[in-house]
Design a protein around this motif. Structure first.
Motif, mmCIF file in Angstrom:
data_model
loop_
_atom_site.group_PDB
_atom_site.id
_atom_site.type_symbol
_atom_site.label_atom_id
_atom_site.label_comp_id
_atom_site.label_asym_id
_atom_site.label_seq_id
_atom_site.Cartn_x
_atom_site.Cartn_y
_atom_site.Cartn_z
ATOM 1 N N MET A 154 33.000 -5.846 37.530
ATOM 2 C CA MET A 154 33.853 -5.862 36.348
ATOM 3 C C MET A 154 33.189 -5.041 35.242
ATOM 4 O O MET A 154 31.981 -5.150 35.014
ATOM 5 C CB MET A 154 34.046 -7.302 35.861
ATOM 6 C CG MET A 154 34.968 -7.428 34.646
ATOM 7 S SD MET A 154 35.007 -9.122 33.991
ATOM 8 C CE MET A 154 35.456 -10.067 35.437
ATOM 9 N N ASN A 155 33.986 -4.208 34.556
ATOM 10 C CA ASN A 155 33.452 -3.420 33.450
ATOM 11 C C ASN A 155 34.472 -3.346 32.313
ATOM 12 O O ASN A 155 35.628 -3.755 32.459
ATOM 13 C CB ASN A 155 33.045 -2.021 33.918
ATOM 14 C CG ASN A 155 34.176 -1.261 34.587
ATOM 15 O OD1 ASN A 155 35.283 -1.168 34.029
ATOM 16 N ND2 ASN A 155 33.940 -0.724 35.768
ATOM 17 N N ILE A 156 34.011 -2.812 31.172
ATOM 18 C CA ILE A 156 34.861 -2.752 29.980
ATOM 19 C C ILE A 156 36.096 -1.899 30.228
ATOM 20 O O ILE A 156 37.198 -2.230 29.773
ATOM 21 C CB ILE A 156 34.055 -2.203 28.787
ATOM 22 C CG1 ILE A 156 32.919 -3.151 28.429
ATOM 23 C CG2 ILE A 156 34.964 -1.989 27.568
ATOM 24 C CD1 ILE A 156 31.979 -2.621 27.368
ATOM 25 N N GLU A 157 35.919 -0.799 30.953
ATOM 26 C CA GLU A 157 37.046 0.096 31.218
ATOM 27 C C GLU A 157 38.166 -0.626 31.945
ATOM 28 O O GLU A 157 39.355 -0.447 31.633
ATOM 29 C CB GLU A 157 36.572 1.295 32.041
ATOM 30 C CG GLU A 157 37.654 2.339 32.265
ATOM 31 C CD GLU A 157 37.150 3.528 33.056
ATOM 32 O OE1 GLU A 157 36.955 3.365 34.284
ATOM 33 O OE2 GLU A 157 36.936 4.599 32.458
ATOM 34 N N SER A 185 45.735 2.276 38.268
ATOM 35 C CA SER A 185 46.135 1.379 39.352
ATOM 36 C C SER A 185 44.934 0.935 40.173
ATOM 37 O O SER A 185 44.770 -0.254 40.479
ATOM 38 C CB SER A 185 47.164 2.067 40.248
ATOM 39 O OG SER A 185 47.544 1.219 41.312
ATOM 40 N N GLN A 186 44.062 1.888 40.524
ATOM 41 C CA GLN A 186 42.873 1.565 41.312
ATOM 42 C C GLN A 186 41.923 0.659 40.532
ATOM 43 O O GLN A 186 41.329 -0.268 41.081
ATOM 44 C CB GLN A 186 42.154 2.850 41.720
ATOM 45 C CG GLN A 186 42.919 3.690 42.736
ATOM 46 C CD GLN A 186 42.248 5.020 43.012
ATOM 47 O OE1 GLN A 186 41.056 5.182 42.763
ATOM 48 N NE2 GLN A 186 43.014 5.972 43.523
ATOM 49 N N SER A 187 41.784 0.946 39.232
ATOM 50 C CA SER A 187 40.909 0.145 38.383
ATOM 51 C C SER A 187 41.354 -1.311 38.350
ATOM 52 O O SER A 187 40.531 -2.229 38.502
ATOM 53 C CB SER A 187 40.893 0.728 36.961
ATOM 54 O OG SER A 187 40.163 -0.091 36.079
ATOM 55 N N ILE A 188 42.651 -1.527 38.184
ATOM 56 C CA ILE A 188 43.179 -2.888 38.120
ATOM 57 C C ILE A 188 43.114 -3.565 39.485
ATOM 58 O O ILE A 188 42.789 -4.758 39.587
ATOM 59 C CB ILE A 188 44.618 -2.867 37.583
ATOM 60 C CG1 ILE A 188 44.615 -2.437 36.113
ATOM 61 C CG2 ILE A 188 45.281 -4.237 37.731
ATOM 62 C CD1 ILE A 188 45.983 -2.253 35.505
ATOM 63 N N GLU A 224 38.137 -8.389 42.821
ATOM 64 C CA GLU A 224 36.896 -9.043 42.415
ATOM 65 C C GLU A 224 37.148 -10.465 41.938
ATOM 66 O O GLU A 224 36.373 -11.387 42.240
ATOM 67 C CB GLU A 224 36.230 -8.227 41.303
ATOM 68 C CG GLU A 224 34.902 -8.808 40.822
ATOM 69 C CD GLU A 224 34.244 -7.966 39.755
ATOM 70 O OE1 GLU A 224 33.296 -8.459 39.118
ATOM 71 O OE2 GLU A 224 34.667 -6.810 39.546
ATOM 72 N N LEU A 225 38.238 -10.658 41.187
ATOM 73 C CA LEU A 225 38.555 -11.976 40.657
ATOM 74 C C LEU A 225 39.292 -12.853 41.660
ATOM 75 O O LEU A 225 39.340 -14.074 41.503
ATOM 76 C CB LEU A 225 39.401 -11.837 39.389
ATOM 77 C CG LEU A 225 38.753 -11.126 38.197
ATOM 78 C CD1 LEU A 225 39.757 -10.991 37.051
ATOM 79 C CD2 LEU A 225 37.517 -11.881 37.726
ATOM 80 N N GLY A 226 39.888 -12.231 42.666
ATOM 81 C CA GLY A 226 40.662 -12.980 43.637
ATOM 82 C C GLY A 226 41.971 -13.493 43.068
ATOM 83 O O GLY A 226 42.508 -14.511 43.522
ATOM 84 N N VAL A 227 42.484 -12.781 42.077
ATOM 85 C CA VAL A 227 43.713 -13.200 41.396
ATOM 86 C C VAL A 227 44.609 -11.985 41.192
ATOM 87 O O VAL A 227 44.126 -10.896 40.862
ATOM 88 C CB VAL A 227 43.397 -13.827 40.015
ATOM 89 C CG1 VAL A 227 44.679 -14.085 39.238
ATOM 90 C CG2 VAL A 227 42.605 -15.101 40.168
#
Length: 297
Positions: free
Chosen positions: A1-4, A33-36, A42-45
């Motif tokens: 996870m990052n700020i971007e 799209s890839q970032s999200i 990562e969050l599993g949500v």
């Protein structure tokens, strides 16, 4: 996870579409799209539901979005604290302002630049709709517009803080017979030719105030304030605007336009106010500028 990734989530939630968010962020839609997608994995949500109508927050996404807003606000505060520690102020300050009041800001901007020479100030004169869009899309740091009681309902993502109250007046040539009056009635004005700034509020005001007394003779509407000034100063037309739009200060006075009150004008109080995003902590650049404006106005 990052700020971007958090910034991408926040912008898509505001824009309601990946492509529109990508335009505001100046990156490709695929990158957003890839970032999200990576953050969701990562969050599993699942944060968003994507369909032909746009990109909508899921129930879980709405809860996550509250946390994202808090994190981004805290990051903004951290950056401002770092600026205070180094006692330097730089970067850009982008301001959107409706036509008219800009003549009130000349001395303020000059003094502000003297105190903070490393801040690059950009002032964009535009209509209120563009200013609101610019602030909502983070293209402007703040906006200076007219507000009324209905503003908060229509733009719930923004905060408006009043700076000064104003009223609609007629702007006439200094040698016009109308300039001798302290107040003009709609009946006196209906026989005049008008040039109007192309703004929905001004046009609606002209219609509501004058049309009950006859047809309104409009020479032209324009977003060019200099064209309006020339038309009024040449004596061929009268204009309508907020009273502070016609204030001038030496050494800028040149063939001034005389503001004259209009009888019964404006049942709803109007204010010049600065607007910002509700979820964005004002930067020190913004705070220092608004502090100076409040003091001078």
């Amino acid at each position: 996870m990052n700020i971007e990734q958090l910034e991408h989530v926040a912008e898509v939630a505001r824009a309601g579409a990946l492509t529109k968010a990508a335009e505001h962020l100046h990156v490709s839609a695929s990158a957003v799209s890839q970032s999200i997608s990576k953050l969701e994995q990562e969050l599993g949500v699942q944060i968003f539901t994507r369909n032909r109508q746009g990109t909508v927050l899921t129930a879980d996404g709405k809860n996550i979005m509250k946390k994202v807003d808090n994190v981004l606000a805290a990051i903004g505060e951290l950056k401002e604290e770092a600026n205070r520690c180094t006692d330097t102020l730089g970067g850009e300050l982008k301001i959107g302002i409706i036509p008219g009041p800009i003549n009130l800001l000349i001395d303020m901007v000059s003094a502000y630049k003297s105190d903070y020479p490393n801040v690059k100030v950009e002032i964009h004169e535009m209509g209120p709709v563009k200013i609101i869009e610019g602030v909502e899309n983070n293209e402007l740091d703040i906006g200076l517009i007219l507000t009324s009681e209905t503003f908060g309902v229509q733009h719930h993502e923004l905060v408006a803080e009043e700076l000064m109250e104003g009223r609609m007046v007629a702007g006439v040539h200094e040698h016009s017979p109308l300039a001798a009056f302290d107040q003009l009635s709609p009946q006196q004005l209906i026989g005049e030719t008008f040039v109007l700034y192309n703004d929905d509020y001004i046009k609606q005001f002209a219609h509501d105030t004058l049309s009950p007394y006859g047809p309104i003779d409009i020479l032209f509407t324009t977003n060019n304030t200099e064209a309006i000034k020339r038309a009024v100063q040449s004596g061929v037309a009268v204009t309508l605007g907020m009273d502070y739009s016609f204030r001038t200060r030496a050494p800028y006075t040149n063939q001034p336009i005389i503001p004259v009150e209009i009888e019964g004008a404006g049942s709803e109080p109007l204010h010049l106010a600065w607007i910002r995003r509700k979820d964005k902590v004002p930067s020190r650049r913004v705070k220092e500028f608004v502090k100076r404006v409040r003091r001078e106005l």
